[in-house]
Design a protein around this motif. Structure first.
Motif, PDB file in Angstrom:
ATOM      1  N   ALA A  98       0.889  -1.207   0.106  1.00 57.61           N
ATOM      2  CA  ALA A  98      -0.007   0.152  -0.130  1.00 57.61           C
ATOM      3  C   ALA A  98       0.838   1.273  -0.083  1.00 57.61           C
ATOM      4  CB  ALA A  98      -0.908   0.189   1.115  1.00 57.61           C
ATOM      5  N   ASP A  99       0.216   2.244  -0.149  1.00 57.89           N
ATOM      6  CA  ASP A  99       1.141   3.425   0.065  1.00 57.89           C
ATOM      7  C   ASP A  99       0.378   4.689   0.800  1.00 57.89           C
ATOM      8  OD1 ASP A  99       3.478   3.781  -2.274  1.00 57.89           O
ATOM      9  OD2 ASP A  99       1.761   2.374  -2.827  1.00 57.89           O
ATOM     10  N   ALA A 100      -0.469   4.292   1.599  1.00 55.41           N
ATOM     11  CA  ALA A 100      -1.079   5.248   2.687  1.00 55.41           C
ATOM     12  C   ALA A 100      -1.614   4.418   3.783  1.00 55.41           C
ATOM     13  CB  ALA A 100      -2.116   6.136   1.973  1.00 55.41           C
ATOM     14  N   MET A 101      -1.604   5.275   4.932  1.00 56.38           N
ATOM     15  CA  MET A 101      -2.136   4.541   6.106  1.00 56.38           C
ATOM     16  C   MET A 101      -2.949   5.690   7.047  1.00 56.38           C
ATOM     17  SD  MET A 101       1.308   2.684   7.666  1.00 56.38           S
ATOM     18  CE  MET A 101       2.249   3.826   7.066  1.00 56.38           C
ATOM     19  N   VAL A 102      -4.168   5.120   7.584  1.00 59.98           N
ATOM     20  CA  VAL A 102      -4.821   6.113   8.392  1.00 59.98           C
ATOM     21  C   VAL A 102      -5.142   5.132   9.741  1.00 59.98           C
ATOM     22  CG1 VAL A 102      -6.023   7.239   6.728  1.00 59.98           C
ATOM     23  CG2 VAL A 102      -7.249   5.133   7.355  1.00 59.98           C
ATOM     24  N   THR A 103      -5.281   5.822  10.825  1.00 62.99           N
ATOM     25  CA  THR A 103      -5.623   5.343  12.178  1.00 62.99           C
ATOM     26  C   THR A 103      -6.277   6.321  12.883  1.00 62.99           C
ATOM     27  OG1 THR A 103      -4.729   3.682  13.706  1.00 62.99           O
ATOM     28  CG2 THR A 103      -3.387   5.649  13.082  1.00 62.99           C
ATOM     29  N   PHE A 122      -1.367  13.778   7.787  1.00 61.51           N
ATOM     30  CA  PHE A 122      -2.412  14.327   7.816  1.00 61.51           C
ATOM     31  C   PHE A 122      -3.280  14.379   9.314  1.00 61.51           C
ATOM     32  CE2 PHE A 122      -2.318  12.504   3.510  1.00 61.51           C
ATOM     33  CZ  PHE A 122      -2.891  13.397   2.696  1.00 61.51           C
ATOM     34  N   ALA A 123      -3.890  15.192   9.786  1.00 61.16           N
ATOM     35  CA  ALA A 123      -4.387  15.069  10.934  1.00 61.16           C
ATOM     36  C   ALA A 123      -5.735  15.942  11.229  1.00 61.16           C
ATOM     37  CB  ALA A 123      -3.510  15.599  12.110  1.00 61.16           C
ATOM     38  N   ASP A 124      -6.610  15.360  11.924  1.00 61.64           N
ATOM     39  CA  ASP A 124      -7.658  15.937  12.121  1.00 61.64           C
ATOM     40  C   ASP A 124      -7.941  15.528  13.768  1.00 61.64           C
ATOM     41  OD1 ASP A 124     -10.198  16.540  13.230  1.00 61.64           O
ATOM     42  OD2 ASP A 124     -11.333  15.381  11.760  1.00 61.64           O
ATOM     43  N   PRO A 125      -7.471  16.655  14.588  1.00 60.04           N
ATOM     44  CA  PRO A 125      -7.058  16.435  15.870  1.00 60.04           C
ATOM     45  C   PRO A 125      -8.462  16.407  16.712  1.00 60.04           C
ATOM     46  CG  PRO A 125      -6.636  18.643  15.503  1.00 60.04           C
ATOM     47  CD  PRO A 125      -6.908  17.859  13.902  1.00 60.04           C
ATOM     48  N   ILE A 130      -5.620  10.322  12.065  1.00 62.93           N
ATOM     49  CA  ILE A 130      -4.437  10.737  11.453  1.00 62.93           C
ATOM     50  C   ILE A 130      -4.233   9.833  10.131  1.00 62.93           C
ATOM     51  CG2 ILE A 130      -3.095  11.902  13.386  1.00 62.93           C
ATOM     52  CD1 ILE A 130      -1.561   9.102  13.503  1.00 62.93           C
ATOM     53  N   GLY A 131      -3.273  10.400   9.185  1.00 63.18           N
ATOM     54  CA  GLY A 131      -3.034   9.568   8.042  1.00 63.18           C
ATOM     55  C   GLY A 131      -1.520   9.944   7.478  1.00 63.18           C
ATOM     56  N   GLY A 254      19.958   5.609   0.310  1.00 63.32           N
ATOM     57  CA  GLY A 254      18.894   5.468   1.682  1.00 63.32           C
ATOM     58  C   GLY A 254      17.638   6.002   1.410  1.00 63.32           C
ATOM     59  N   ARG A 255      16.973   5.853   2.568  1.00 63.64           N
ATOM     60  CA  ARG A 255      15.570   6.510   2.481  1.00 63.64           C
ATOM     61  C   ARG A 255      15.629   7.030   3.870  1.00 63.64           C
ATOM     62  NH1 ARG A 255      16.822   2.092  -0.631  1.00 63.64           N
ATOM     63  NH2 ARG A 255      14.961   1.413  -1.934  1.00 63.64           N
ATOM     64  N   HIS A 256      14.725   8.314   3.896  1.00 62.45           N
ATOM     65  CA  HIS A 256      14.301   8.795   5.245  1.00 62.45           C
ATOM     66  C   HIS A 256      12.763   8.631   5.592  1.00 62.45           C
ATOM     67  CE1 HIS A 256      14.053  12.007   2.311  1.00 62.45           C
ATOM     68  NE2 HIS A 256      15.144  11.957   2.127  1.00 62.45           N
ATOM     69  N   ILE A 257      12.340   8.958   6.585  1.00 68.25           N
ATOM     70  CA  ILE A 257      11.124   8.778   7.105  1.00 68.25           C
ATOM     71  C   ILE A 257      10.422  10.021   7.473  1.00 68.25           C
ATOM     72  CG2 ILE A 257      11.631   8.318   9.521  1.00 68.25           C
ATOM     73  CD1 ILE A 257       9.542   5.604   9.196  1.00 68.25           C
ATOM     74  N   SER A 258       9.060   9.809   7.288  1.00 67.96           N
ATOM     75  CA  SER A 258       8.130  11.026   7.893  1.00 67.96           C
ATOM     76  C   SER A 258       7.183  10.446   8.814  1.00 67.96           C
ATOM     77  CB  SER A 258       7.434  11.793   6.613  1.00 67.96           C
ATOM     78  OG  SER A 258       8.323  12.558   5.782  1.00 67.96           O
ATOM     79  N   MET A 259       6.833  10.717  10.041  1.00 69.73           N
ATOM     80  CA  MET A 259       5.974  10.159  10.853  1.00 69.73           C
ATOM     81  C   MET A 259       4.978  11.102  11.491  1.00 69.73           C
ATOM     82  SD  MET A 259       8.976   7.923  12.701  1.00 69.73           S
ATOM     83  CE  MET A 259       8.259   7.751  14.049  1.00 69.73           C
ATOM     84  N   ILE A 260       4.046  10.416  11.874  1.00 70.09           N
ATOM     85  CA  ILE A 260       2.874  11.073  12.635  1.00 70.09           C
ATOM     86  C   ILE A 260       2.057  10.001  13.514  1.00 70.09           C
ATOM     87  CG2 ILE A 260       0.865  10.639  10.834  1.00 70.09           C
ATOM     88  CD1 ILE A 260       0.218  13.604  11.476  1.00 70.09           C
TER      89      ILE A 260
END
Length: 266
Positions: A98-103, A122-125, A130-131, A254-260
């Motif tokens: 997959a290429d996206a996640m939500v929770t 993404f975020a709706d607090p 989040i996504g 290499g790869r870096h990461i973006s996190m939420i």
């Protein structure tokens, strides 16, 4: 305007995502244990880097957001519009394609790996949803961003409350493409011409993927869209880059990461 590069931590943040109960970071390559081509904080198991070093780098990223290593979830990215809903962390070998996640689960960190493609958080607090999306040109073109917003809405988010943050990616000045690439976008929508600019070679325009991603997000009716504004190709000191590695005939990258993540349950 570009997001400031802090000297006291290995990740960038956006004021737009500085929201109650939400933690995020667009990680650079700084502060890791990898060496050689991957020097710094390479988090890509898909590279030929030492797996133990990659695992340690990932653990450091989670710790920087105040979370344990096993709270970080990533997917097997395939440049698709596929979104998965995360209910619990999974083992690396169980990662879905997959290429996206939500929770809406607290204490789970959604992580997107990039090395020129566009990471979007993404975020709706208010809803506590989040996504995170990996928007390469193909994923953005086929609707991964819109699909992420729809999946968040299925969990109770309101698009009018969602904030989206676009992280570091290849800049327009670095992204030369062929005529068939441009033709695909123009065939889909003649208005896409505004995302292509003259390149150094005839019939090889430069593609502004950041502006294109912003355009796709603007059609989702979100509360706000913000950009960090950094070009991954230009800043070798901060970012890994597939294109730069290819141009320099390095053989791997290499790869870096973006996190939420949402606040863990106390």
């Amino acid at each position: 305007m570009t997001a400031p590069i802090p000297e006291d931590r290995p990740y960038l943040t956006l004021d737009a995502l500085d929201l109650p109960g939400v933690h995020h970071g667009y990680f650079t390559r700084r502060g890791g244990v990898s060496t050689g081509l991957y020097a710094g904080r390479n988090v890509g198991f898909g590279s030929n880097d030492d797996a133990a070093a990659v695992a340690e780098n990932r653990a450091r990223c989670a710790a920087d957001l105040g979370l344990p290593a096993d709270s970080l979830v990533t997917v097997y990215q395939v440049h698709s519009p596929t979104v998965v809903t995360v209910e619990r962390p999974w083992a690396r070998e169980e990662a879905p394609r997959a290429d996206a996640m939500v929770t809406r689960q607290r204490g789970i960190a959604l992580g997107i790996l990039t090395a020129d493609c566009v990471p979007v958080l993404f975020a709706d607090p208010t809803a506590g949803v989040i996504g995170a999306a990996h928007a390469g040109w193909k994923g953005a073109f086929t609707g991964v961003l819109e699909a992420t917003v729809r999946a968040m809405a299925d969990l109770g988010a309101d698009p009018a409350r969602i904030v989206a943050g676009v992280g570091p990616h290849i800049g327009a000045g670095s992204y030369e493409v062929g005529p068939e690439f441009e033709a695909r976008f123009l065939e889909a929508d003649a208005g896409n011409a505004r995302f292509f600019h003259p390149g150094r070679r005839a019939d090889h325009p430069r593609f502004d993927i950041g502006a294109y991603v912003g355009h796709r997000l603007s059609g989702c009716g979100l509360a706000r869209v913000a950009h960090t504004g950094h070009d991954t190709v230009e800043r070798e000191d901060l970012f890994f880059s597939y294109r730069r590695s290819t141009l320099q005939c390095e053989g791997d990258y290499g790869r870096h990461i973006s996190m939420i993540a949402l606040d863990p349950i106390s």
